[in-house]
Motif scaffolding. Structure first.
Motif, mmCIF file in Angstrom:
data_model
loop_
_atom_site.group_PDB
_atom_site.id
_atom_site.type_symbol
_atom_site.label_atom_id
_atom_site.label_comp_id
_atom_site.label_asym_id
_atom_site.label_seq_id
_atom_site.Cartn_x
_atom_site.Cartn_y
_atom_site.Cartn_z
ATOM 1 N N LEU A 1 0.825 -1.204 0.000
ATOM 2 C CA LEU A 1 0.000 0.000 0.000
ATOM 3 C C LEU A 1 0.865 1.262 0.000
ATOM 4 O O LEU A 1 0.528 2.242 -0.658
ATOM 5 C CB LEU A 1 -0.953 0.001 1.205
ATOM 6 N N ILE A 2 1.975 1.252 0.700
ATOM 7 C CA ILE A 2 2.833 2.438 0.773
ATOM 8 C C ILE A 2 3.368 2.778 -0.625
ATOM 9 O O ILE A 2 3.365 3.936 -1.040
ATOM 10 C CB ILE A 2 3.987 2.242 1.776
ATOM 11 N N GLU A 3 3.805 1.770 -1.355
ATOM 12 C CA GLU A 3 4.281 2.007 -2.722
ATOM 13 C C GLU A 3 3.145 2.499 -3.606
ATOM 14 O O GLU A 3 3.329 3.391 -4.435
ATOM 15 C CB GLU A 3 4.906 0.742 -3.313
ATOM 16 N N SER A 4 1.965 1.957 -3.423
ATOM 17 C CA SER A 4 0.803 2.402 -4.198
ATOM 18 C C SER A 4 0.469 3.868 -3.913
ATOM 19 O O SER A 4 0.177 4.639 -4.834
ATOM 20 C CB SER A 4 -0.398 1.508 -3.879
ATOM 21 N N LEU A 5 0.517 4.263 -2.648
ATOM 22 C CA LEU A 5 0.261 5.658 -2.283
ATOM 23 C C LEU A 5 1.321 6.570 -2.898
ATOM 24 O O LEU A 5 1.009 7.639 -3.429
ATOM 25 C CB LEU A 5 0.243 5.825 -0.766
ATOM 26 N N THR A 6 2.567 6.122 -2.841
ATOM 27 C CA THR A 6 3.674 6.896 -3.403
ATOM 28 C C THR A 6 3.501 7.065 -4.909
ATOM 29 O O THR A 6 3.666 8.172 -5.443
ATOM 30 C CB THR A 6 5.019 6.215 -3.081
ATOM 31 N N GLU A 7 3.154 5.996 -5.579
ATOM 32 C CA GLU A 7 2.957 6.062 -7.031
ATOM 33 C C GLU A 7 1.785 6.966 -7.396
ATOM 34 O O GLU A 7 1.836 7.686 -8.393
ATOM 35 C CB GLU A 7 2.767 4.660 -7.612
ATOM 36 N N SER A 8 0.755 6.944 -6.598
ATOM 37 C CA SER A 8 -0.403 7.806 -6.834
ATOM 38 C C SER A 8 0.004 9.278 -6.802
ATOM 39 O O SER A 8 -0.426 10.079 -7.636
ATOM 40 C CB SER A 8 -1.474 7.525 -5.777
ATOM 41 N N VAL A 9 0.852 9.629 -5.860
ATOM 42 C CA VAL A 9 1.332 11.010 -5.729
ATOM 43 C C VAL A 9 2.264 11.351 -6.888
ATOM 44 O O VAL A 9 2.126 12.393 -7.538
ATOM 45 C CB VAL A 9 2.031 11.210 -4.361
ATOM 46 N N ARG A 10 3.197 10.463 -7.175
ATOM 47 C CA ARG A 10 4.169 10.713 -8.260
ATOM 48 C C ARG A 10 3.493 10.799 -9.621
ATOM 49 O O ARG A 10 3.943 11.555 -10.493
ATOM 50 C CB ARG A 10 5.222 9.613 -8.272
ATOM 51 N N ALA A 11 2.428 10.050 -9.833
ATOM 52 C CA ALA A 11 1.719 10.054 -11.118
ATOM 53 C C ALA A 11 1.166 11.439 -11.453
ATOM 54 O O ALA A 11 0.935 11.747 -12.620
ATOM 55 C CB ALA A 11 0.589 9.026 -11.105
ATOM 56 N N HIS A 12 0.984 12.259 -10.422
ATOM 57 C CA HIS A 12 0.463 13.612 -10.625
ATOM 58 C C HIS A 12 1.559 14.669 -10.438
ATOM 59 O O HIS A 12 1.255 15.849 -10.239
ATOM 60 C CB HIS A 12 -0.702 13.878 -9.675
ATOM 61 N N GLY A 13 2.818 14.222 -10.481
ATOM 62 C CA GLY A 13 3.939 15.153 -10.366
ATOM 63 C C GLY A 13 4.280 15.550 -8.952
ATOM 64 O O GLY A 13 5.078 16.463 -8.738
ATOM 65 N N GLY A 14 3.688 14.874 -7.973
ATOM 66 C CA GLY A 14 3.950 15.198 -6.576
ATOM 67 C C GLY A 14 5.135 14.426 -6.026
ATOM 68 O O GLY A 14 5.713 13.571 -6.695
#
Length: 177
Positions: free
Chosen positions: A86-99
């Motif tokens: 889940l932590i990697e998924s949350l991180t990817e969600s943020v990075r996918a939007h340039g965060g």
């Protein structure tokens, strides 16, 4: 867009420090107990329904905030009922939007944890306050969790006040842009 991902053991000061950081930066604090309490309203802690609902709340919050470019502070106590993926998924969600996820690890000795567990501020959030229960959960592996991504900052909360800790985090964010 930044997510200040503050993690550490129970009673290490995540909420207190996160509150200070959020106030200084003018961003919201998404304290992990917001999702935990919502899931507990329907399911027993650690049950499959609890785990799915908590993960869904966290995932939706991260995705929506990232899509909106909304920075926030998140607090997390690594423990065995959380799927490490889940932590990697949350991180990817943020990075996918340039965060960017900015991981901050709080350190605190077992002795200090035992002293801090019974603080009134912890009771207000329905947090774990019983030292014997804490130690029992710890012995049973309840706080086992694979290493999180390397933190940008580690803070010993016995050596720094919450205000000093927050100032270190804010200074880090100003350096990284």
């Amino acid at each position: 867009m930044h997510v200040v991902f503050i993690h550490g053991p129970a009673a290490s000061g995540k909420h207190t420090i996160g509150t200070h950081v959020a106030e200084v930066l003018g961003i919201p604090l998404f304290h992990n107990h917001l999702a935990v309490d919502a899931a507990l309203a329907l399911f027993e802690f650690g049950s499959p329904g609890f785990r799915r609902l908590r993960a869904a709340i966290w995932s939706a919050a991260f995705a929506e905030a990232a899509a909106a470019g909304r920075s926030f502070v998140f607090t997390f106590h690594p423990e065995a009922s959380v799927d490490p993926a889940l932590i990697e998924s949350l991180t990817e969600s943020v990075r996918a939007h340039g965060g960017e996820m900015v991981f901050v690890e709080l350190l605190c000795s077992p002795e200090a944890i035992a002293q801090r567990l019974d603080q009134p501020s912890r009771r207000r959030f329905g947090k774990l306050t019983d030292v014997a229960l804490y130690r029992s959960i710890e012995r049973a592996g309840g706080f086992a969790f694979p290493p999180l991504p390397p933190p940008s900052l580690r803070i010993d909360t016995e050596a720094h006040t919450p205000e000093q800790s927050a100032a270190l985090i804010v200074a880090l964010l100003h350096k990284t842009g």
